[in-house]
Write a protein that holds these residues in place. Structure first.
Motif, short mmCIF file in Angstrom:
data_model
loop_
_atom_site.label_atom_id
_atom_site.label_comp_id
_atom_site.label_asym_id
_atom_site.label_seq_id
_atom_site.Cartn_x
_atom_site.Cartn_y
_atom_site.Cartn_z
N ALA A 97 -45.40 -39.77 -51.87
CA ALA A 97 -44.92 -41.01 -51.27
C ALA A 97 -45.60 -41.28 -49.93
CB ALA A 97 -43.41 -40.95 -51.08
N GLY A 98 -46.05 -42.51 -49.75
CA GLY A 98 -46.60 -42.94 -48.47
C GLY A 98 -48.03 -42.53 -48.20
N LYS A 99 -48.64 -41.76 -49.08
CA LYS A 99 -50.01 -41.29 -48.85
C LYS A 99 -50.98 -42.17 -49.63
CE LYS A 99 -48.62 -38.03 -46.17
NZ LYS A 99 -48.79 -38.20 -44.71
N THR A 100 -51.79 -42.93 -48.90
CA THR A 100 -52.70 -43.89 -49.50
C THR A 100 -53.88 -43.21 -50.17
OG1 THR A 100 -54.04 -44.11 -47.51
CG2 THR A 100 -52.10 -45.55 -47.70
N ILE A 157 -46.74 -50.55 -64.00
CA ILE A 157 -47.57 -51.74 -63.82
C ILE A 157 -48.66 -51.43 -62.81
CG2 ILE A 157 -45.73 -53.37 -64.39
CD1 ILE A 157 -45.38 -53.82 -61.35
N TYR A 158 -49.74 -52.21 -62.86
CA TYR A 158 -50.81 -52.07 -61.87
C TYR A 158 -50.54 -53.02 -60.71
CZ TYR A 158 -55.30 -52.07 -59.55
OH TYR A 158 -56.29 -51.94 -58.60
N LEU A 159 -50.72 -52.52 -59.48
CA LEU A 159 -50.57 -53.34 -58.28
C LEU A 159 -51.70 -53.04 -57.31
CD1 LEU A 159 -46.78 -53.13 -57.28
CD2 LEU A 159 -47.95 -55.10 -58.26
N GLU A 160 -52.07 -54.01 -56.52
CA GLU A 160 -52.96 -53.74 -55.40
C GLU A 160 -52.20 -52.88 -54.39
OE1 GLU A 160 -56.12 -54.54 -55.21
OE2 GLU A 160 -56.07 -55.63 -57.12
N GLU A 161 -52.93 -52.01 -53.71
CA GLU A 161 -52.25 -51.06 -52.82
C GLU A 161 -51.51 -51.77 -51.68
OE1 GLU A 161 -53.01 -46.53 -51.40
OE2 GLU A 161 -54.72 -47.90 -51.22
N LYS A 162 -51.97 -52.96 -51.30
CA LYS A 162 -51.29 -53.70 -50.24
C LYS A 162 -49.86 -54.06 -50.62
CE LYS A 162 -53.00 -58.25 -51.72
NZ LYS A 162 -51.68 -58.75 -52.18
N ASP A 163 -49.56 -54.08 -51.91
CA ASP A 163 -48.22 -54.43 -52.38
C ASP A 163 -47.32 -53.21 -52.54
OD1 ASP A 163 -48.75 -57.20 -52.56
OD2 ASP A 163 -49.74 -56.91 -54.49
N PHE A 164 -47.85 -52.02 -52.27
CA PHE A 164 -47.06 -50.81 -52.47
C PHE A 164 -45.84 -50.71 -51.55
CE2 PHE A 164 -48.82 -47.23 -55.20
CZ PHE A 164 -49.31 -48.11 -56.15
N PRO A 165 -45.92 -51.12 -50.26
CA PRO A 165 -44.71 -51.04 -49.44
C PRO A 165 -43.54 -51.84 -50.02
CG PRO A 165 -46.63 -51.27 -48.04
CD PRO A 165 -47.11 -51.48 -49.46
N LEU A 166 -43.82 -53.07 -50.48
CA LEU A 166 -42.75 -53.88 -51.06
C LEU A 166 -42.28 -53.26 -52.38
CD1 LEU A 166 -40.91 -56.31 -51.13
CD2 LEU A 166 -42.81 -57.66 -52.08
N PHE A 167 -43.22 -52.78 -53.19
CA PHE A 167 -42.81 -52.14 -54.43
C PHE A 167 -41.96 -50.91 -54.14
CE2 PHE A 167 -43.20 -48.86 -57.64
CZ PHE A 167 -42.78 -49.54 -58.77
N GLY A 168 -42.33 -50.16 -53.10
CA GLY A 168 -41.57 -48.97 -52.75
C GLY A 168 -40.12 -49.28 -52.45
N VAL A 169 -39.88 -50.45 -51.87
CA VAL A 169 -38.51 -50.87 -51.59
C VAL A 169 -37.82 -51.36 -52.86
CG1 VAL A 169 -37.10 -52.56 -50.35
CG2 VAL A 169 -38.96 -51.38 -49.17
N LYS A 261 -38.07 -51.15 -42.15
CA LYS A 261 -38.08 -49.74 -41.81
C LYS A 261 -39.36 -49.08 -42.30
CE LYS A 261 -36.27 -45.83 -40.39
NZ LYS A 261 -36.00 -45.55 -38.96
N ASP A 262 -39.80 -49.44 -43.49
CA ASP A 262 -41.03 -48.87 -44.05
C ASP A 262 -42.23 -49.15 -43.15
OD1 ASP A 262 -42.51 -47.77 -46.64
OD2 ASP A 262 -43.59 -49.57 -46.00
N SER A 263 -42.27 -50.33 -42.56
CA SER A 263 -43.40 -50.71 -41.73
C SER A 263 -43.45 -49.91 -40.43
CB SER A 263 -43.33 -52.20 -41.39
OG SER A 263 -42.25 -52.48 -40.51
N LYS A 264 -42.33 -49.27 -40.06
CA LYS A 264 -42.27 -48.49 -38.83
C LYS A 264 -42.52 -47.00 -39.04
CE LYS A 264 -38.99 -51.72 -36.73
NZ LYS A 264 -37.62 -51.90 -36.19
N LEU A 265 -42.57 -46.58 -40.30
CA LEU A 265 -42.75 -45.16 -40.60
C LEU A 265 -44.20 -44.74 -40.46
CD1 LEU A 265 -40.39 -44.80 -43.69
CD2 LEU A 265 -39.92 -44.18 -41.31
#
Length: 265
Positions: A97-100, A157-169, A261-265
């Protein structure tokens, strides 16, 4: 084709189970390793897979390796397997989790085919919602393999990595929100005279079936709501009460707060 797992915790074991049960891979073609020996031994005993002596041993034996480890140790794992990866072309699949992808690539001294997958806790019961993204070295065959592997524990599903924070929520945090809703319904059942274990079964199955209806009926949720609401009936009374008490706003706020909160981690 062989698959290796570095990490045999709850998520790693759930994926191993899904791979075997879906027929993607047979146990004799699956290699596992965990620094915590009892976890690895449990996977070997339960699934009939093959154990390895180290992280590097997994990479040596497998064509694709799933990094099913905690984010705080993935750096040391990459360091342990780096030398072996220089000698062979191995597909790396990380669920840390969280590792790009860039983070994983920066831990290696050469280019690799890297896929990042974000499953959720419901993989344990074969109903995960997962997303994946990949670097440019990944082939279409690699993507097909990942879809088969994680299709064994739910949907992917496939997503662009930029969408992962929202998907994570939406995909990762939302099971907790759903558990809260189910428990709240069950407690209302208890309040009105039903035993808690019975109320939980009723509430959980109702939510499970409702989710299945949305996924399989091609109807908008509000169309389904309208089907259940008879004029002047009990359901519309409850729907109006939920709206008046701010259910939709509360859900939106929960998603937005989690994303903040994700954006601050």
């Amino acid at each position: 084709m062989t698959i290796g797992f570095i990490g045999c915790g709850n998520m790693g074991s759930a994926i191993v189970s899904g791979v075997i049960n879906s027929g993607v891979m047979t146990p004799e073609n699956i290699y596992v390793y965990d620094r915590y020996r009892p976890a690895m031994d449990a996977a070997v005993d339960k699934f009939g897979v093959k154990s390895c002596e180290s992280e590097a041993d997994v990479v040596e034996k497998a064509d694709a390796v799933i990094l099913a480890v905690k984010p705080n140790i993935i750096s040391s794992v990459l360091n342990s397997i780096n030398a072996v990866l220089e000698q062979k072309s191995t597909l790396l699949i990380s669920i840390a989790a969280g590792k790009t992808i860039e983070y994983i690539r920066s831990g290696l001294t050469h280019d690799n085919r890297i896929i990042r997958v974000m499953p959720n806790i419901n993989a344990v019961v074969g109903e995960a919602m997962s997303a994946y993204t990949a670097n440019t070295d990944v082939t279409s065959q690699d993507k097909e393999l990942v879809e088969k592997i994680f299709g064994g524990v739910g949907k992917i599903i496939y997503l662009e990595e930029k969408d992962f924070p929202l998907f994570g929520v939406m995909g990762g945090c939302s099971p907790a929100f759903a558990y809260m809703f189910i428990d709240a319904m069950a407690r209302a059942g208890v309040e009105n005279g039903m035993k808690k274990d019975t109320a939980l079964v009723v509430a959980a199955q109702a939510v499970l079936g409702s989710a299945k209806m949305i996924l399989e009926s091609d109807c908008h949720p509000w169309e389904l709501i309208d089907r259940v609401c008879s004029p002047g009936g009990t359901t519309i009374e409850g729907v109006m009460s939920l709206q008046a008490d701010g259910l939709e706003a509360a859900v939106h706020n929960a998603i937005n707060k989690s994303l903040e909160k994700d954006s601050k981690l």
